[in-house]
Design a protein around this motif. Structure first.
Motif, PDB file in Angstrom:
ATOM      1  N   SER B 308       6.163  -3.434  -4.366  1.00  0.00           N
ATOM      2  CA  SER B 308       4.852  -2.803  -4.289  1.00  0.00           C
ATOM      3  C   SER B 308       4.039  -3.173  -5.513  1.00  0.00           C
ATOM      4  N   TYR B 457      -7.819  -5.843  -4.844  1.00  0.00           N
ATOM      5  CA  TYR B 457      -7.634  -5.073  -3.616  1.00  0.00           C
ATOM      6  C   TYR B 457      -8.096  -5.896  -2.408  1.00  0.00           C
ATOM      7  N   MET B 461      -5.876  -6.587   0.870  1.00  0.00           N
ATOM      8  CA  MET B 461      -6.281  -5.875   2.080  1.00  0.00           C
ATOM      9  C   MET B 461      -7.228  -6.714   2.936  1.00  0.00           C
ATOM     10  N   LEU B 481       0.070  -0.489  -3.124  1.00  0.00           N
ATOM     11  CA  LEU B 481      -0.029  -1.461  -2.042  1.00  0.00           C
ATOM     12  C   LEU B 481       1.351  -2.052  -1.791  1.00  0.00           C
ATOM     13  N   THR B 488      -0.801  -5.042   4.772  1.00  0.00           N
ATOM     14  CA  THR B 488      -0.423  -4.399   3.522  1.00  0.00           C
ATOM     15  C   THR B 488      -0.624  -2.903   3.687  1.00  0.00           C
ATOM     16  N   GLU B 490      -1.212   0.820   2.409  1.00  0.00           N
ATOM     17  CA  GLU B 490      -1.870   1.412   1.239  1.00  0.00           C
ATOM     18  C   GLU B 490      -1.601   2.906   1.168  1.00  0.00           C
TER      19      GLU B 490
END
Lengths: 466, 513
Positions: B308, B457, B461, B481, B488, B490
């Motif tokens: 992660s 991010y 994403m 994440l 992915t 979250e």
């Protein structure tokens, strides 16, 4: 080995090369009385003993370098033809907590091999006073002595990189996620014979107050400079071409010229004229000048008065230290790394219009300058630098731009008035995209570790899980 | 020195001879084991790779062995010194390059995963890329085929699969011809030499470079876990029992195995990269240009280990309180409270996993991370977007002093570059090495700034460029994440410590909304 010839001293991170052959020569003395069977597999016991002794001395020196001299990378240069020997070696080093990465250059193209033997091996000190024929014969005998016992690297557990036929193919074994090997491969993939020209030119002068943040536009003089610079370059390229044709070169068109600028206005505007002539211009944000931070335009005296702590940190490690909000030379080199790789790959001729601080780093790279000299390199505005490719040491030529007003010629007066890195501390090309050795003051006043990705995790105290 | 023109191979060779002979001339050394350019390579390596810890390079020569392997393919004379380029000749630039990445490998070897990640990575870098999945073309005719369909002796199945491949390649060529594409990924097994040669010929005819990416895996456990995790959720097995689906899928693989030909010496003229057992061994052959090497480098850094990435902004800073942007302010009292709370929050989310903490070089991130008892690294590349002349101003002041700029930024925030500063696009370029490093690493906690966090991010994403600069990333929140095969996951953990909102909607001046 090559490092010495290139001249970029290992600064910042300590690397040293250990040639087994040097140990052999040193052990034996200058008389070169190598026992006739020294290189052969079925050598006499004395020769075997001698080999072992030389090897041991070399290994001990490596340990000493790594353990007691803060060495970080040792390069052990020897043949290591046998798989068993390599495994032992890796095990031996592992005992000392040293990771071993093997690099093999594997070649099955006889043309390359023969060229190599002829041109390189026989100029070795081992063959001083020998005739070429005899030297080649002896060298091939040495090789042949080993051939039945030579085993190419196939050990699944060892870390190795194998280059086949001058980089045509690269095999990377068991190095997954090993930072160094990944970088090596990336470099191997990107290096090629540089059969093209690179030109450096400064940006024109600007209109207003010329601070870093203001990012001013060109003045009338600056625009005049841009035009004269471009015309000079175009004329020069045409003259070079004609000169080559006269000397018997083929009548071919010039290679296209690409222009790289930074994203700062003055460099972009300096390229406008060239763009209007149809040259392709690319803006590269990584080529922006070194950020001077809060100390911009301050005198050294003022910096010393206002930031005495920073000055002492700077003096302790001028290459890595950065003044508040500024970039260090190290930061600049790390930032420019992708550019350097792309430069290696570029096939067109290239004109780079950039700030002097950036030109210093690029020039330092292409010309293999001592890091000591890089901050002092000068690029007066009335000269275009031409880097002429050669296989080993490039050559640089300065092309004069005529008819410029004298006052715009000198190097950047707006440069940092802070002490620049003195000699012998660090290379501009360490780190490579990692925060290696960032010596910015941390909360507790200590600098960061030198190692971007330590193989040995530092002990984390008071963490129950570790 | 000979008087041959400098571009002639002889002249280059002459120069090489002269230079190589200056080297420290002893026994077998990497640099001298091969002609010329590797002297450069080596010197470059040596002078560049300082920053690594205790690693011993072991330099060996093995040039000699050509004498006992004469059956190996030889490099044609004259090719050595010149970059061999099939389509991208002199005068063509990187951005004119068009590459077809051809995936090769049996099912369940992670081809689609690789394809999907490469497209996302390139898209993030604004390099237009698209996947052409042959399976999808096939599915339009045969939505839920059984393993028999993939039996090569099944003539009808063979014909349909060939037709699907042709449709995919045709579409790809049309996509390139439309002019906007740079990299296409042809996602199929492409398991035979004939099929690969056919693709090569089609691409050559269109002036498209090919890069074959073979994922070869003989680790049974790895394959099985991939089958169970990914394939049984494939549209081919919609509504079927997972056990049965897995069995059918294994049969399907068997049918492929019958005809599967790995890339070998017969194809040594092709540009390829062969990834064996997820990067345990990598073979790279005839890489031709920078973009290809970038893709290969990216592939080499991918791993499938579960891990992660935690992202946090710095604790509330004094500049956040006053609504100023940029600067290098200290954290506020509430920011300090967040810094003290952060280790607990991380523990809650990461458990006993060992992480590495990355911060920027600015005070507010370093202060925020200082109670975390993990290894820490500072990255200049994680510093906040440089707002140039607007550094230290509030949005209201910017709107007043630079009204034009303020408007322009709202119109195209991704591309707007502050006067003397950076744009989001610039930030993405400088973050690229960070992303590479993140792909290579395992558990990482990044404490950084709003704009930087948005860009990182966006990569994970897959947020488009029009939206990423406008994303809301609140202070005092830990984002976790977890990259999975096709998406992915979250999670957000709020620290429950109040902070000002630094989020500004389009057109707004609001300091704290």
């Amino acid at each position: 080995m090559v490092i010495a010839t290139v001249g970029l001293p290992a600064r910042g991170v300590k690397t040293r090369i250990f040639h087994l052959g040097d140990y052999r020569r040193a052990t034996l003395g200058p008389g070169k009385e190598v026992p006739a069977d020294y290189f052969f597999v079925n050598a006499s016991p004395e020769s075997v003993l001698l080999r072992k002794r030389i090897l041991k001395k070399c290994r001990e020196d490596i340990y000493h370098f790594l353990e007691h001299e803060n060495g970080q990378i040792a390069i052990y240069d020897a043949v290591n033809p046998l798989s068993a020997g390599r495994k032992t070696l890796a095990k031996e080093f592992a005992k000392h907590n040293v990771q071993t990465l093997f690099i093999e250059s594997h070649c099955n193209d006889e043309r390359i091999i023969e060229e190599n033997v002829r041109n390189v091996k026989i100029s070795s000190p081992d063959y001083i006073g020998w005739s070429d024929e005899d030297a080649v014969k002896d060298y091939l005998a040495r090789i042949n002595a080993r051939i039945p016992h030579f085993e190419t690297m196939e050990e699944p557990d060892l870390h190795f990189i194998k280059m086949i036929n001058a980089g045509e193919r690269v095999v990377v074994n068991n190095c997954a996620f090993n930072y160094l090997s990944q970088r090596i491969v990336f470099y191997l993939l990107n290096l090629h014979i540089k059969s093209r020209q690179t030109y450096f030119a400064r940006a024109g002068t600007t209109r207003d107050e010329d601070s870093y943040k203001a990012d001013a536009s060109l003045s009338a003089e600056g625009e005049d400079y841009a035009k004269k610079m471009a015309d000079t370059l175009i004329r020069h390229r045409e003259e070079e071409r004609e000169r080559l044709i006269k000397r018997g070169g083929p009548d071919v068109a010039l290679k296209p010229l690409t222009v790289w600028t930074s994203t700062r206005r003055r460099t972009i505007e300096t390229s406008t004229y060239l763009a209007s002539l149809g040259y392709r211009v690319r803006q590269r944000s990584q080529l922006s000048q070194m950020n001077p931070g809060v100390c911009e335009k301050m005198s050294e005296k003022k910096i010393r008065a206002e930031y005495p702590e920073e000055v002492s940190k700077h003096e302790a490690d001028p290459y890595h230290h950065r003044y508040p909000r500024a970039e260090s030379y190290h930061d600049l080199a790390v930032r420019m790394e992708p550019i350097i790789l792309e430069l290696e790959r570029e096939e067109n001729d290239l004109l780079i219009i950039a700030h002097e601080s950036v030109l210093r780093v690029l020039y330092g790279y292409l010309m293999a300058c001592n890091a000591i000299d890089i901050p002092g390199l000068e690029f007066p505005r009335d000269e275009i630098i031409e880097i002429i490719p050669a296989s080993y040491n490039n050559e640089a030529k300065r092309i004069h731009i005529p008819d410029l007003p004298p006052k715009i010629i000198p190097g950047s007066p707006e440069d940092l008035q802070m002490p620049v890195p003195p000699s012998g501390t660090a290379s501009p090309f360490s780190g490579l995209g990692t925060p290696a050795g960032t010596m910015t003051p941390t909360g507790d006043g200590k600098g960061q570790s030198f190692l971007p990705l330590p193989l040995r995790r530092p002990n984390v105290t008071s963490n129950p899980s570790s | 020195m000979s008087s041959a023109p400098p571009w002639e191979p002889q002249a280059i060779l002459e120069a090489l001879k002269a230079d190589v002979s200056q080297l420290n001339p002893d026994g077998p050394v990497l640099a001298r084991s091969i002609v010329g350019r590797h002297t450069l390579v080596t010197s470059f390596l040596l002078s560049t790779f300082y920053a690594l810890s205790r690693i011993i390079f072991q330099v060996s020569i093995m040039g000699e062995d050509g004498y006992f392997q004469p059956q190996m393919r030889k490099v044609p004379t004259g090719e050595l010194m010149q970059p061999s380029r099939k389509t991208n000749g002199y005068g063509v630039q990187a951005e004119d390059t068009r590459i077809c990445v051809v995936m090769v490998g049996l099912p369940a070897r992670g081809k689609s995963l690789i394809a999907q990640k490469v497209v996302r990575y390139l898209g993030w870098l604004s390099i237009p890329a698209k996947t052409f999945n042959v399976g999808q073309y096939r599915r339009s005719n045969t939505p839920t085929p059984t393993a028999e369909f993939f039996d090569t002796s099944n003539a009808e199945g063979e014909r349909l699969r060939r037709a699907a491949a042709e449709a995919a390649v045709d579409d790809m060529i049309r996509w390139f011809a439309a002019g906007s594409g740079t990299i296409a990924i042809l996602d199929a097994t492409n398991s035979t030499k004939d099929r690969r040669r056919w693709i090569q010929e089609r691409c050559d005819a269109e002036g498209i470079e090919t890069l074959y990416v073979e994922s070869k895996c003989d680790d049974g456990d790895l394959i099985m876990s991939n089958i169970l995790e990914v394939k049984t959720t494939s549209p081919d097995y919609k509504g079927q029992d997972p056990e049965k689906a897995a069995q059918d899928f294994r049969n399907r693989i068997k049918n492929y195995e019958k005809v599967y030909e790995t890339i070998d010496e017969d194809e040594s003229d092709m540009t390829y990269v062969k990834l064996i057992n997820v990067g345990k061994q990598v073979i790279i052959n005839r890489i031709q240009d920078y973009l290809q090497s970038r893709v290969v480098y990216y592939l080499m850094n991918l791993h499938l280990k579960s891990r992660s990435i935690w992202l946090s902004r710095h604790g509330e800073s004094n500049f956040n309180l006053s609504g100023q942007i940029g600067g290098d302010a200290d954290i506020s009292d509430r920011g300090e409270a967040y810094a003290r709370r952060l280790p607990e929050l991380v523990k809650q989310s990461a458990g006993d996993r060992q992480l590495t903490v990355w911060t920027s070089t600015l005070k507010r991130t370093i202060q925020t991370a200082r109670f975390l008892e993990y290894e820490k690294l500072e990255w200049k590349a994680l510093d906040e977007l440089d707002s140039g002349v607007c550094d230290g101003l509030t949005y209201a002041e910017i709107a007043e002093q630079y009204p034009e700029d303020f408007k322009q930024r709202d119109d195209d925030k991704y591309n707007y570059r502050y006067l003397g500063g950076e744009s989001y696009r610039d930030v993405v370029i400088r973050l690229e090495p960070i992303i590479m490093e993140l792909e290579r690493s395992e558990n990482i906690l990044i404490v950084t700034h709003q704009a930087i966090l948005r860009c990182i991010y966006a990569y994970f994403m897959n947020v488009p460029q029009e939206r990423s600069p406008w994303m809301e990333v609140p202070l005092h929140t830990l984002i976790k994440l977890t990259p999975k095969a096709y998406s992915t996951i979250e999670e957000r953990l709020k620290a429950d410590i109040p902070a000002v909102s630094t989020f500004r909607e389009k057109g707004s001046l609001a300091k704290h909304q």
